[in-house]
Motif scaffolding. Structure first.
Motif, PDB file in Angstrom:
ATOM      1  N   ARG A 290       4.808   0.632  -9.343  1.00 55.60           N
ATOM      2  CA  ARG A 290       4.027   0.030 -10.435  1.00 55.60           C
ATOM      3  C   ARG A 290       4.059  -1.748 -10.032  1.00 55.60           C
ATOM      4  NH1 ARG A 290       4.944   2.419 -14.938  1.00 55.60           N
ATOM      5  NH2 ARG A 290       2.810   4.045 -14.656  1.00 55.60           N
ATOM      6  N   SER A 291       5.274  -1.528 -10.250  1.00 58.91           N
ATOM      7  CA  SER A 291       5.634  -3.201  -9.403  1.00 58.91           C
ATOM      8  C   SER A 291       4.685  -3.584  -8.212  1.00 58.91           C
ATOM      9  CB  SER A 291       6.483  -3.457  -9.597  1.00 58.91           C
ATOM     10  OG  SER A 291       8.015  -3.514  -8.549  1.00 58.91           O
ATOM     11  N   THR A 292       5.218  -2.562  -7.378  1.00 57.98           N
ATOM     12  CA  THR A 292       3.579  -2.966  -6.256  1.00 57.98           C
ATOM     13  C   THR A 292       2.522  -2.805  -6.402  1.00 57.98           C
ATOM     14  OG1 THR A 292       5.971  -1.986  -4.908  1.00 57.98           O
ATOM     15  CG2 THR A 292       3.843  -2.061  -3.656  1.00 57.98           C
ATOM     16  N   TRP A 293       1.591  -2.189  -7.257  1.00 60.85           N
ATOM     17  CA  TRP A 293       0.597  -2.009  -7.158  1.00 60.85           C
ATOM     18  C   TRP A 293       0.792  -3.201  -8.359  1.00 60.85           C
ATOM     19  CZ3 TRP A 293      -4.241  -1.521  -6.889  1.00 60.85           C
ATOM     20  CH2 TRP A 293      -5.288  -1.192  -8.317  1.00 60.85           C
ATOM     21  N   LEU A 294       0.886  -3.816  -8.833  1.00 58.14           N
ATOM     22  CA  LEU A 294       0.673  -5.343  -9.939  1.00 58.14           C
ATOM     23  C   LEU A 294       0.625  -6.199  -9.026  1.00 58.14           C
ATOM     24  CD1 LEU A 294       3.031  -4.125 -13.334  1.00 58.14           C
ATOM     25  CD2 LEU A 294      -0.018  -4.084 -12.597  1.00 58.14           C
ATOM     26  N   ARG A 295       1.606  -6.522  -7.951  1.00 60.51           N
ATOM     27  CA  ARG A 295       1.696  -7.234  -7.159  1.00 60.51           C
ATOM     28  C   ARG A 295       0.513  -7.397  -5.678  1.00 60.51           C
ATOM     29  NH1 ARG A 295       6.143  -5.934  -4.719  1.00 60.51           N
ATOM     30  NH2 ARG A 295       5.260  -5.283  -2.868  1.00 60.51           N
ATOM     31  N   THR A 296       0.304  -6.181  -5.576  1.00 59.30           N
ATOM     32  CA  THR A 296      -0.381  -5.977  -4.611  1.00 59.30           C
ATOM     33  C   THR A 296      -1.624  -5.638  -4.547  1.00 59.30           C
ATOM     34  OG1 THR A 296      -0.218  -3.774  -3.725  1.00 59.30           O
ATOM     35  CG2 THR A 296       0.978  -5.595  -2.704  1.00 59.30           C
ATOM     36  N   GLY A 297      -2.185  -5.217  -5.348  1.00 63.49           N
ATOM     37  CA  GLY A 297      -3.439  -4.515  -6.785  1.00 63.49           C
ATOM     38  C   GLY A 297      -3.782  -3.644  -5.006  1.00 63.49           C
ATOM     39  N   ASP A 298      -2.897  -2.857  -4.270  1.00 65.69           N
ATOM     40  CA  ASP A 298      -3.441  -2.481  -3.162  1.00 65.69           C
ATOM     41  C   ASP A 298      -2.751  -1.248  -3.420  1.00 65.69           C
ATOM     42  OD1 ASP A 298      -4.234  -1.275  -1.044  1.00 65.69           O
ATOM     43  OD2 ASP A 298      -3.300  -2.572   0.256  1.00 65.69           O
ATOM     44  N   ARG A 299      -2.853   0.613  -3.680  1.00 63.06           N
ATOM     45  CA  ARG A 299      -2.277   1.545  -3.859  1.00 63.06           C
ATOM     46  C   ARG A 299      -2.498   1.954  -2.755  1.00 63.06           C
ATOM     47  NH1 ARG A 299      -5.954   1.936  -8.219  1.00 63.06           N
ATOM     48  NH2 ARG A 299      -4.771   1.925 -10.175  1.00 63.06           N
ATOM     49  N   ARG A 300      -2.179   1.794  -1.200  1.00 64.85           N
ATOM     50  CA  ARG A 300      -2.017   2.001  -0.104  1.00 64.85           C
ATOM     51  C   ARG A 300      -1.044   1.273   0.128  1.00 64.85           C
ATOM     52  NH1 ARG A 300      -7.417   3.601   0.511  1.00 64.85           N
ATOM     53  NH2 ARG A 300      -7.411   5.558   2.399  1.00 64.85           N
ATOM     54  N   ALA A 301      -0.944   0.297  -0.228  1.00 66.28           N
ATOM     55  CA  ALA A 301       1.067  -0.503  -0.315  1.00 66.28           C
ATOM     56  C   ALA A 301       1.856   0.206  -1.259  1.00 66.28           C
ATOM     57  CB  ALA A 301       1.095  -2.127  -0.927  1.00 66.28           C
ATOM     58  N   VAL A 302       1.229   1.428  -2.073  1.00 70.40           N
ATOM     59  CA  VAL A 302       1.826   1.846  -2.959  1.00 70.40           C
ATOM     60  C   VAL A 302       2.566   2.784  -1.607  1.00 70.40           C
ATOM     61  CG1 VAL A 302       2.833   3.104  -4.880  1.00 70.40           C
ATOM     62  CG2 VAL A 302       1.262   1.167  -5.035  1.00 70.40           C
TER      63      VAL A 302
END
Length: 377
Positions: free
Chosen positions: A352-364
Protein backbone atom coordinates in the motif's frame (compact mmCIF):
# COMPACT_ATOMS: atom_id res chain seq x y z
CA UNK A 1 4.71 -32.59 2.79
CA UNK A 2 4.07 -35.84 0.96
CA UNK A 3 2.86 -38.93 2.84
CA UNK A 4 5.90 -40.85 1.63
CA UNK A 5 8.13 -38.38 3.47
CA UNK A 6 6.31 -38.59 6.78
CA UNK A 7 7.92 -40.94 9.30
CA UNK A 8 5.88 -42.02 12.32
CA UNK A 9 6.68 -39.79 15.29
CA UNK A 10 5.01 -39.57 18.69
CA UNK A 11 6.56 -36.24 19.68
CA UNK A 12 4.28 -33.22 19.26
CA UNK A 13 5.87 -30.63 17.00
CA UNK A 14 9.10 -32.43 16.24
CA UNK A 15 8.36 -32.17 12.53
CA UNK A 16 6.87 -29.42 10.40
CA UNK A 17 6.40 -28.47 6.77
CA UNK A 18 5.22 -25.47 4.81
CA UNK A 19 3.14 -25.09 1.65
CA UNK A 20 3.20 -21.84 -0.34
CA UNK A 21 1.05 -20.76 -3.28
CA UNK A 22 2.12 -18.23 -5.91
CA UNK A 23 0.59 -16.29 -8.78
CA UNK A 24 2.30 -16.36 -12.18
CA UNK A 25 2.86 -13.04 -13.96
CA UNK A 26 4.57 -11.79 -17.09
CA UNK A 27 7.82 -9.92 -16.47
CA UNK A 28 7.63 -6.31 -17.53
CA UNK A 29 3.84 -5.99 -17.53
CA UNK A 30 3.30 -8.09 -14.38
CA UNK A 31 -0.12 -9.13 -15.71
CA UNK A 32 -1.57 -12.36 -14.32
CA UNK A 33 -0.75 -14.89 -17.05
CA UNK A 34 -1.54 -18.59 -17.53
CA UNK A 35 1.42 -20.92 -17.47
CA UNK A 36 0.18 -24.06 -19.25
CA UNK A 37 3.69 -25.47 -19.53
CA UNK A 38 4.37 -24.97 -15.85
CA UNK A 39 0.99 -26.42 -14.88
CA UNK A 40 1.46 -29.46 -17.11
CA UNK A 41 4.94 -30.07 -15.71
CA UNK A 42 3.64 -29.77 -12.15
CA UNK A 43 0.77 -32.17 -12.88
CA UNK A 44 3.24 -34.66 -14.32
CA UNK A 45 5.63 -34.31 -11.38
CA UNK A 46 8.29 -32.85 -13.67
CA UNK A 47 8.57 -29.33 -12.24
CA UNK A 48 10.80 -30.28 -9.32
CA UNK A 49 10.12 -32.43 -6.26
CA UNK A 50 8.77 -29.49 -4.24
CA UNK A 51 6.42 -28.05 -6.91
CA UNK A 52 2.74 -28.95 -7.33
CA UNK A 53 -0.14 -27.66 -9.47
CA UNK A 54 -2.91 -25.41 -8.19
CA UNK A 55 -6.53 -24.92 -9.24
CA UNK A 56 -5.62 -22.33 -11.90
CA UNK A 57 -2.85 -22.37 -14.49
CA UNK A 58 -1.90 -18.90 -13.25
CA UNK A 59 -0.77 -20.45 -9.95
CA UNK A 60 1.80 -22.89 -8.62
CA UNK A 61 2.23 -24.45 -5.19
CA UNK A 62 5.34 -25.58 -3.37
CA UNK A 63 5.49 -28.02 -0.47
CA UNK A 64 8.53 -28.49 1.69
CA UNK A 65 9.74 -31.86 2.85
CA UNK A 66 9.38 -32.96 6.45
CA UNK A 67 11.59 -30.59 8.42
CA UNK A 68 12.79 -30.67 12.02
CA UNK A 69 14.65 -27.34 12.25
CA UNK A 70 13.95 -23.80 11.12
CA UNK A 71 17.14 -23.97 9.05
CA UNK A 72 15.65 -26.91 7.14
CA UNK A 73 12.40 -25.00 6.67
CA UNK A 74 14.27 -22.01 5.28
CA UNK A 75 16.34 -24.18 2.94
CA UNK A 76 13.25 -25.92 1.57
CA UNK A 77 11.36 -22.65 1.13
CA UNK A 78 14.27 -21.22 -0.85
CA UNK A 79 14.59 -24.42 -2.90
CA UNK A 80 10.83 -24.60 -3.50
CA UNK A 81 10.67 -21.02 -4.72
CA UNK A 82 13.65 -21.63 -7.00
CA UNK A 83 12.03 -24.76 -8.47
CA UNK A 84 8.71 -22.95 -8.96
CA UNK A 85 10.49 -20.03 -10.59
CA UNK A 86 12.23 -22.42 -12.98
CA UNK A 87 8.88 -24.05 -13.81
CA UNK A 88 7.29 -20.64 -14.41
CA UNK A 89 10.19 -19.73 -16.68
CA UNK A 90 9.06 -22.51 -19.07
CA UNK A 91 6.29 -20.09 -20.02
CA UNK A 92 8.42 -16.96 -19.71
CA UNK A 93 6.77 -16.06 -16.39
CA UNK A 94 7.84 -15.14 -12.85
CA UNK A 95 6.38 -15.69 -9.38
CA UNK A 96 4.30 -13.08 -7.57
CA UNK A 97 4.28 -14.06 -3.86
CA UNK A 98 1.22 -12.19 -2.60
CA UNK A 99 -2.22 -13.53 -1.75
CA UNK A 100 -3.98 -11.36 -4.34
CA UNK A 101 -2.84 -9.77 -7.59
CA UNK A 102 -2.82 -5.95 -7.52
CA UNK A 103 -5.28 -5.63 -10.43
CA UNK A 104 -6.08 -8.85 -12.30
CA UNK A 105 -8.67 -11.34 -11.07
CA UNK A 106 -10.24 -14.75 -11.57
CA UNK A 107 -11.54 -13.70 -14.99
CA UNK A 108 -8.05 -14.35 -16.37
CA UNK A 109 -7.48 -17.66 -14.51
CA UNK A 110 -8.12 -20.83 -16.55
CA UNK A 111 -8.83 -23.88 -14.39
CA UNK A 112 -6.01 -26.42 -14.38
CA UNK A 113 -7.04 -29.60 -16.23
CA UNK A 114 -7.23 -32.51 -13.82
CA UNK A 115 -9.80 -34.63 -12.01
CA UNK A 116 -9.34 -32.94 -8.63
CA UNK A 117 -9.84 -29.43 -9.97
CA UNK A 118 -12.75 -30.38 -12.20
CA UNK A 119 -14.43 -31.96 -9.16
CA UNK A 120 -13.90 -28.77 -7.16
CA UNK A 121 -15.58 -26.69 -9.85
CA UNK A 122 -18.40 -29.20 -10.11
CA UNK A 123 -18.98 -29.07 -6.34
CA UNK A 124 -18.54 -25.35 -5.62
CA UNK A 125 -19.22 -23.79 -9.05
CA UNK A 126 -18.41 -20.07 -9.04
CA UNK A 127 -16.70 -20.20 -5.65
CA UNK A 128 -14.07 -22.55 -7.07
CA UNK A 129 -13.65 -20.61 -10.30
CA UNK A 130 -13.17 -17.37 -8.36
CA UNK A 131 -10.43 -18.74 -6.11
CA UNK A 132 -7.95 -16.05 -7.17
CA UNK A 133 -6.07 -16.10 -3.86
CA UNK A 134 -2.90 -17.71 -2.55
CA UNK A 135 -2.08 -18.84 0.97
CA UNK A 136 0.59 -20.28 3.23
CA UNK A 137 -0.13 -23.52 5.12
CA UNK A 138 1.95 -24.92 7.98
CA UNK A 139 1.82 -28.60 8.98
CA UNK A 140 3.00 -29.57 12.46
CA UNK A 141 3.49 -33.20 13.44
CA UNK A 142 1.15 -34.69 16.05
CA UNK A 143 0.91 -38.29 17.27
CA UNK A 144 -2.81 -38.80 16.74
CA UNK A 145 -6.14 -37.23 15.84
CA UNK A 146 -7.12 -36.63 19.47
CA UNK A 147 -4.02 -34.45 19.92
CA UNK A 148 -4.78 -32.57 16.69
CA UNK A 149 -8.33 -31.84 17.88
CA UNK A 150 -7.14 -30.77 21.34
CA UNK A 151 -4.79 -28.27 19.73
CA UNK A 152 -7.40 -27.11 17.22
CA UNK A 153 -9.92 -26.38 19.96
CA UNK A 154 -7.37 -24.31 21.89
CA UNK A 155 -5.87 -22.52 18.88
CA UNK A 156 -9.02 -20.58 17.97
CA UNK A 157 -8.26 -17.36 19.94
CA UNK A 158 -4.73 -17.19 18.46
CA UNK A 159 -5.75 -17.40 14.80
CA UNK A 160 -6.49 -13.67 14.36
CA UNK A 161 -3.08 -12.51 15.58
CA UNK A 162 -1.23 -15.04 13.42
CA UNK A 163 -3.27 -13.78 10.48
CA UNK A 164 -2.48 -10.14 11.28
CA UNK A 165 1.24 -10.89 11.01
CA UNK A 166 1.02 -12.26 7.45
CA UNK A 167 -1.26 -9.93 5.45
CA UNK A 168 -0.28 -9.64 1.76
CA UNK A 169 -3.59 -9.00 -0.03
CA UNK A 170 -4.59 -5.32 0.20
CA UNK A 171 -5.76 -5.12 -3.45
CA UNK A 172 -8.41 -7.04 -5.35
CA UNK A 173 -9.76 -6.45 -8.86
CA UNK A 174 -7.63 -3.32 -9.08
CA UNK A 175 -9.11 -1.72 -5.96
CA UNK A 176 -7.48 -0.89 -2.65
CA UNK A 177 -9.82 -2.88 -0.41
CA UNK A 178 -8.81 -1.12 2.81
CA UNK A 179 -7.82 -4.51 4.25
CA UNK A 180 -4.42 -6.07 4.86
CA UNK A 181 -5.85 -9.53 4.11
CA UNK A 182 -8.69 -9.30 1.61
CA UNK A 183 -8.01 -12.99 1.00
CA UNK A 184 -9.56 -13.70 4.41
CA UNK A 185 -12.83 -12.02 3.43
CA UNK A 186 -12.86 -13.65 -0.01
CA UNK A 187 -12.07 -17.10 1.43
CA UNK A 188 -14.79 -16.79 4.07
CA UNK A 189 -17.45 -16.97 1.36
CA UNK A 190 -17.04 -20.75 1.41
CA UNK A 191 -19.58 -22.36 3.74
CA UNK A 192 -16.90 -24.48 5.40
CA UNK A 193 -14.27 -21.77 5.94
CA UNK A 194 -13.22 -20.14 9.20
CA UNK A 195 -12.90 -21.69 12.65
CA UNK A 196 -15.13 -24.58 13.74
CA UNK A 197 -16.71 -24.70 17.15
CA UNK A 198 -14.77 -26.84 19.70
CA UNK A 199 -14.87 -30.48 18.61
CA UNK A 200 -13.85 -32.13 21.87
CA UNK A 201 -12.05 -35.19 20.58
CA UNK A 202 -11.43 -37.33 17.52
CA UNK A 203 -14.96 -38.72 17.55
CA UNK A 204 -16.37 -35.19 17.69
CA UNK A 205 -14.30 -34.28 14.64
CA UNK A 206 -15.48 -37.38 12.79
CA UNK A 207 -19.13 -36.58 13.51
CA UNK A 208 -18.80 -33.03 12.21
CA UNK A 209 -16.93 -34.19 9.13
CA UNK A 210 -19.53 -36.88 8.44
CA UNK A 211 -22.27 -34.27 8.54
CA UNK A 212 -20.43 -32.01 6.13
CA UNK A 213 -19.84 -34.91 3.76
CA UNK A 214 -23.52 -35.82 3.95
CA UNK A 215 -24.44 -32.21 3.12
CA UNK A 216 -22.34 -32.28 -0.04
CA UNK A 217 -20.20 -29.33 1.05
CA UNK A 218 -17.08 -31.51 1.09
CA UNK A 219 -16.13 -34.90 -0.28
CA UNK A 220 -13.73 -35.66 2.57
CA UNK A 221 -11.46 -34.04 5.15
CA UNK A 222 -8.98 -32.86 2.53
CA UNK A 223 -11.53 -30.26 1.42
CA UNK A 224 -12.16 -28.71 4.82
CA UNK A 225 -11.32 -25.02 4.48
CA UNK A 226 -11.07 -24.35 8.21
CA UNK A 227 -8.35 -21.98 9.44
CA UNK A 228 -6.90 -24.95 11.33
CA UNK A 229 -7.67 -28.58 10.56
CA UNK A 230 -6.34 -32.09 11.11
CA UNK A 231 -4.64 -33.17 7.92
CA UNK A 232 -6.60 -35.81 6.01
CA UNK A 233 -3.46 -37.56 4.75
CA UNK A 234 -0.61 -36.74 7.11
CA UNK A 235 -0.02 -37.14 10.87
CA UNK A 236 -0.19 -33.36 11.28
CA UNK A 237 -2.35 -30.44 12.27
CA UNK A 238 -2.48 -27.88 9.49
CA UNK A 239 -2.74 -24.11 9.98
CA UNK A 240 -4.22 -22.61 6.79
CA UNK A 241 -5.10 -19.09 7.92
CA UNK A 242 -2.11 -17.12 6.65
CA UNK A 243 -1.73 -15.07 3.52
CA UNK A 244 1.23 -16.21 1.46
CA UNK A 245 4.30 -14.44 2.79
CA UNK A 246 6.16 -12.30 0.28
CA UNK A 247 9.50 -12.88 2.01
CA UNK A 248 11.06 -16.15 3.09
CA UNK A 249 11.81 -14.58 6.48
CA UNK A 250 8.12 -14.00 7.18
CA UNK A 251 7.25 -17.55 6.12
CA UNK A 252 9.90 -18.96 8.45
CA UNK A 253 8.61 -16.77 11.28
CA UNK A 254 5.02 -17.89 10.73
CA UNK A 255 6.06 -21.55 10.69
CA UNK A 256 8.09 -21.11 13.87
CA UNK A 257 5.24 -19.43 15.75
CA UNK A 258 2.72 -22.03 14.61
CA UNK A 259 4.91 -24.95 15.66
CA UNK A 260 5.67 -23.42 19.04
CA UNK A 261 1.98 -22.69 19.61
CA UNK A 262 1.10 -26.30 18.79
CA UNK A 263 3.64 -27.57 21.34
CA UNK A 264 2.38 -25.18 24.01
CA UNK A 265 -1.30 -25.91 23.42
CA UNK A 266 -0.72 -29.67 23.33
CA UNK A 267 1.02 -29.33 26.69
CA UNK A 268 -1.95 -27.48 28.13
CA UNK A 269 -4.29 -30.19 26.87
CA UNK A 270 -2.11 -32.92 28.38
CA UNK A 271 -2.25 -31.12 31.74
CA UNK A 272 -6.02 -31.01 31.52
CA UNK A 273 -6.32 -27.24 31.18
CA UNK A 274 -9.75 -26.32 29.81
CA UNK A 275 -10.48 -25.13 26.30
CA UNK A 276 -10.89 -21.31 26.31
CA UNK A 277 -14.50 -20.23 25.97
CA UNK A 278 -14.84 -17.98 22.92
CA UNK A 279 -18.12 -16.93 21.39
CA UNK A 280 -18.17 -17.56 17.61
CA UNK A 281 -19.39 -13.98 17.07
CA UNK A 282 -16.39 -12.60 18.96
CA UNK A 283 -13.99 -14.88 17.12
CA UNK A 284 -15.37 -13.73 13.75
CA UNK A 285 -15.00 -10.13 14.89
CA UNK A 286 -11.38 -10.73 15.90
CA UNK A 287 -10.64 -12.41 12.59
CA UNK A 288 -12.24 -9.52 10.69
CA UNK A 289 -10.29 -6.94 12.69
CA UNK A 290 -7.01 -8.77 12.01
CA UNK A 291 -7.74 -8.89 8.28
CA UNK A 292 -8.64 -5.20 8.33
CA UNK A 293 -5.82 -3.77 10.47
CA UNK A 294 -2.88 -6.15 10.28
CA UNK A 295 -0.12 -4.90 12.55
CA UNK A 296 -0.87 -1.25 11.86
CA UNK A 297 -3.59 -0.62 14.42
CA UNK A 298 -5.54 -2.32 17.16
CA UNK A 299 -6.77 -5.89 17.23
CA UNK A 300 -9.72 -7.40 19.07
CA UNK A 301 -8.92 -9.85 21.85
CA UNK A 302 -11.76 -12.43 21.73
CA UNK A 303 -11.04 -13.58 25.28
CA UNK A 304 -10.77 -10.23 27.04
CA UNK A 305 -13.32 -8.60 24.70
CA UNK A 306 -11.29 -5.45 24.21
CA UNK A 307 -9.15 -3.75 21.61
CA UNK A 308 -5.39 -4.13 22.05
CA UNK A 309 -2.43 -2.58 20.30
CA UNK A 310 -1.19 -5.03 17.68
CA UNK A 311 2.41 -4.78 18.81
CA UNK A 312 1.37 -5.44 22.40
CA UNK A 313 -0.57 -8.48 21.19
CA UNK A 314 2.55 -9.80 19.44
CA UNK A 315 4.51 -9.25 22.63
CA UNK A 316 1.88 -11.16 24.58
CA UNK A 317 2.10 -14.10 22.19
CA UNK A 318 5.87 -14.18 22.47
CA UNK A 319 5.52 -14.17 26.25
CA UNK A 320 3.33 -17.29 26.09
CA UNK A 321 5.76 -19.05 23.76
CA UNK A 322 9.06 -17.87 25.27
CA UNK A 323 9.83 -20.92 27.40
CA UNK A 324 9.03 -23.31 24.57
CA UNK A 325 11.04 -21.37 21.99
CA UNK A 326 13.97 -21.10 24.38
CA UNK A 327 13.89 -24.85 25.07
CA UNK A 328 13.90 -25.47 21.30
CA UNK A 329 16.82 -23.09 20.76
CA UNK A 330 14.65 -20.87 18.56
CA UNK A 331 14.03 -17.84 20.78
CA UNK A 332 16.81 -15.62 19.43
CA UNK A 333 15.94 -16.30 15.78
CA UNK A 334 12.21 -15.83 16.29
CA UNK A 335 12.52 -12.59 18.24
CA UNK A 336 14.92 -11.20 15.62
CA UNK A 337 12.44 -12.05 12.87
CA UNK A 338 9.60 -10.47 14.85
CA UNK A 339 11.55 -7.26 15.37
CA UNK A 340 12.36 -7.13 11.67
CA UNK A 341 8.68 -7.61 10.75
CA UNK A 342 7.52 -4.94 13.21
CA UNK A 343 10.21 -2.57 11.94
CA UNK A 344 9.34 -2.79 8.23
CA UNK A 345 5.68 -3.81 8.34
CA UNK A 346 3.72 -6.53 6.61
CA UNK A 347 3.76 -7.11 2.87
CA UNK A 348 0.28 -5.55 2.68
CA UNK A 349 1.45 -2.37 4.40
CA UNK A 350 4.46 -2.08 2.13
CA UNK A 351 2.40 -2.76 -1.00
CA UNK A 352 0.00 0.00 0.00
CA UNK A 353 2.83 2.43 0.75
CA UNK A 354 4.32 1.68 -2.68
CA UNK A 355 0.96 2.42 -4.29
CA UNK A 356 0.49 5.65 -2.33
CA UNK A 357 4.02 6.78 -3.23
CA UNK A 358 3.90 5.92 -6.93
CA UNK A 359 0.22 5.75 -7.91
CA UNK A 360 1.29 2.81 -10.08
CA UNK A 361 -0.01 -0.70 -9.38
CA UNK A 362 2.67 -2.14 -11.63
CA UNK A 363 5.20 -0.70 -9.21
CA UNK A 364 3.40 -2.66 -6.49
CA UNK A 365 3.63 -5.91 -8.46
CA UNK A 366 7.26 -5.24 -9.33
CA UNK A 367 8.05 -4.71 -5.63
CA UNK A 368 6.37 -8.00 -4.69
CA UNK A 369 8.20 -9.95 -7.39
CA UNK A 370 11.54 -8.40 -6.49
CA UNK A 371 11.10 -8.81 -2.73
CA UNK A 372 10.02 -12.43 -3.10
CA UNK A 373 12.87 -13.29 -5.45
CA UNK A 374 15.41 -11.85 -3.01
CA UNK A 375 14.76 -14.81 -0.72
CA UNK A 376 15.96 -17.23 -3.39
CA UNK A 377 19.44 -15.81 -3.53
Amino acid sequence: MSPEQSPPDRAVGRTLGVEEEFHLVAPGTFDLTPGPGAAAAALAGEAGPLVHPEIATTQLETASGVCTTLAEVRADLVAGRAQAAAAAARDGLVLLPASTHPWDSWHTMPVTPGERYEAMVDRWAGLARQQDICGCHVHVGVPDLDTAVAVLDRARPYVPLLLAMTGSSPFHDGVDTGYESWRTLWWTRFPHAGAPEPLGDADGYRRVLAGLVASGVVADGSHLYWDVRPSARLPTIEFRLADVCTTVDDAVLHAALVRSLVRVLAGRAERGEPVPEVRPEHLRAARWRAAREGLGGRLFDPLRLELVDARAAVGGLLGELEADLADAGEWDEVTALVQDLLGRGTSAARQRSTWLRTGDRRAVAEWVVREGAAGRA
